[in-house]
Design a protein around this motif. Structure first.
Motif, mmCIF file in Angstrom:
data_model
loop_
_atom_site.group_PDB
_atom_site.id
_atom_site.type_symbol
_atom_site.label_atom_id
_atom_site.label_comp_id
_atom_site.label_asym_id
_atom_site.label_seq_id
_atom_site.Cartn_x
_atom_site.Cartn_y
_atom_site.Cartn_z
ATOM 1 N N VAL A 1 6.409 -4.483 -33.715
ATOM 2 C CA VAL A 1 7.778 -4.951 -33.986
ATOM 3 C C VAL A 1 7.873 -5.583 -35.362
ATOM 4 N N ARG A 2 6.905 -6.428 -35.703
ATOM 5 C CA ARG A 2 6.936 -7.102 -37.000
ATOM 6 C C ARG A 2 6.648 -6.124 -38.138
ATOM 7 N N THR B 1 12.591 -2.200 -31.460
ATOM 8 C CA THR B 1 12.149 -3.334 -30.643
ATOM 9 C C THR B 1 11.016 -2.964 -29.691
ATOM 10 N N ASN C 1 4.206 -3.755 -29.154
ATOM 11 C CA ASN C 1 3.684 -5.118 -29.153
ATOM 12 C C ASN C 1 4.192 -5.886 -30.372
ATOM 13 N N ASP C 2 3.752 -7.118 -30.503
ATOM 14 C CA ASP C 2 4.224 -7.973 -31.592
ATOM 15 C C ASP C 2 3.892 -7.371 -32.954
#
Length: 357
Positions: A196-197, A189, A192-193
């Motif tokens: 995480v993705r 987790t 940044n986005d």
């Protein structure tokens, strides 16, 4: 494995020390490697440099007009100068007259020329530049992307991981390479986005031997064989690592004892010092392989001198001999086949449902 004798087109006009150092590295490669070198550029300048080498008789010179200068915008430069050395070198690969391209010139122009003239491999959205760095375990780590894509989507990093796995396994000789995602923490987790993705996509892909996030201190630890990141972060990491190597080499030179005793000590340590230099000097690795385009392309440092050019040509030959392009392409074929099969299955299910209504 590949062709018996690879043909490597070298952009003789690209780089801070062109054409003299480029030619010197090419002459050595022609003599020591099982490869044919084609020097692309201004014949007059290239031939003047070749006169300084007694073993340059078999090197072929391919005429080109002009070079993309470092201050030029890459795309407009290659379009305005269709006969520039990097364009002619790429055309040789496209036409099957060469198996790979090596250039120490404008890296943006080299990438743009590769994309426009060679195109991307099927299933690849963005190519990536892979750089080989030393680690504490006396084995290399492949970091990509180190500059081709400043902004990335998660699926780009997934593709980088697949390409890096192939290169690490077949060219660097790493069995079952471990893939990591560069991040600010080990937890899924963290970051940044994008991180995480991308972590989730890497974890879910059975083709990728993903072992988790790699923090900055982990990159050179040897715990990872391939580390993926966006090109902005990767380029910063690469240049910092190169600077660390240069600092270490300079420090060793300054700290070695002086005088007669010092010279005797250096003579005894010479084999060790040579091995240290081979492990930490970026010139020993030649440059970065542009993975994802439909041709083998090595982008070398602009400051490359003869040893670096020799190693870049060696790297290109190894990529050709180990059929890196074909192996990378095969990684994306199963995905397409599964997708097609799934779509066909869905269509059959839909037809059956409609028939039952």
């Amino acid at each position: 494995m590949g062709l018996t004798r690879a043909r490597i087109a070298v952009d003789a006009m690209g780089g801070d020390h062109a054409p003299s150092e480029i030619v010197a590295g090419a002459v050595r490669a022609q003599a020591e490697l099982d490869a044919d070198v084609l020097l692309v550029g201004d014949p007059q300048q290239i031939n003047e440099s070749l006169k300084r080498h007694s073993s340059a008789a078999n090197i072929q010179v391919i005429s080109a007009d002009g070079v993309i200068e470092m201050h030029e915008e890459p795309l407009s430069g290659i379009r305005r100068k269709p006969r520039a050395s990097i364009n002619v070198a790429m055309d040789l690969v496209k036409q099957g007259q060469a198996d790979a391209v090596v250039s120490a010139g404008h890296s943006g122009a080299a990438m743009a020329a590769a994309l426009l003239r060679l195109g991307r491999l099927r299933g690849i959205d963005r190519p990536a530049i892979g750089a080989v760095l030393p680690t504490m375990m006396a084995k290399p780590v492949l970091v990509l992307d180190v500059g081709a894509n400043v902004d990335c989507r998660p699926k780009f990093l997934e593709q980088f991981a697949l390409m890096g796995k192939v290169y690490s396994e077949y060219v660097l000789g790493t069995p079952n390479p471990k893939v990591g995602l560069l991040n600010i923490g080990e937890e899924p987790t963290k970051g940044n986005d994008l991180a995480v993705r991308a972590h989730q996509m890497l974890e879910d892909n059975p083709q990728i031997p993903f072992v988790g996030n790699a923090e900055g201190r982990d990159v050179l630890s040897g715990n990872f064989d391939v580390v993926v990141c966006d090109g902005f972060v990767g380029n910063v990491l690469l240049k910092f690592a190169e600077a660390i190597g240069e600092v270490m080499l300079q420090t060793m030179r300054e700290e070695l004892p002086q005088g007669l005793n010092g010279k005797l000590g250096v003579a005894l340590l010479k084999p060790n010092l040579r091995r240290i230099k081979q492990r930490i000097d970026h010139a020993e690795h030649g440059g970065g392989l542009l993975l994802g385009v439909a041709g083998v392309c090595i982008i070398s440092h602009g400051s490359s001198q003869a040893p670096s050019i020799f190693n870049a040509i060696r790297m290109a030959k190894e990529a050709v001999d180990h059929r890196v392009l074909q192996r990378i392409q095969s990684q994306f074929e199963p995905t397409k086949a599964v997708a097609s099969e799934g779509q066909a299955s869905l269509s059959r299910s839909t037809e059956q449902s409609e028939g039952n209504e």
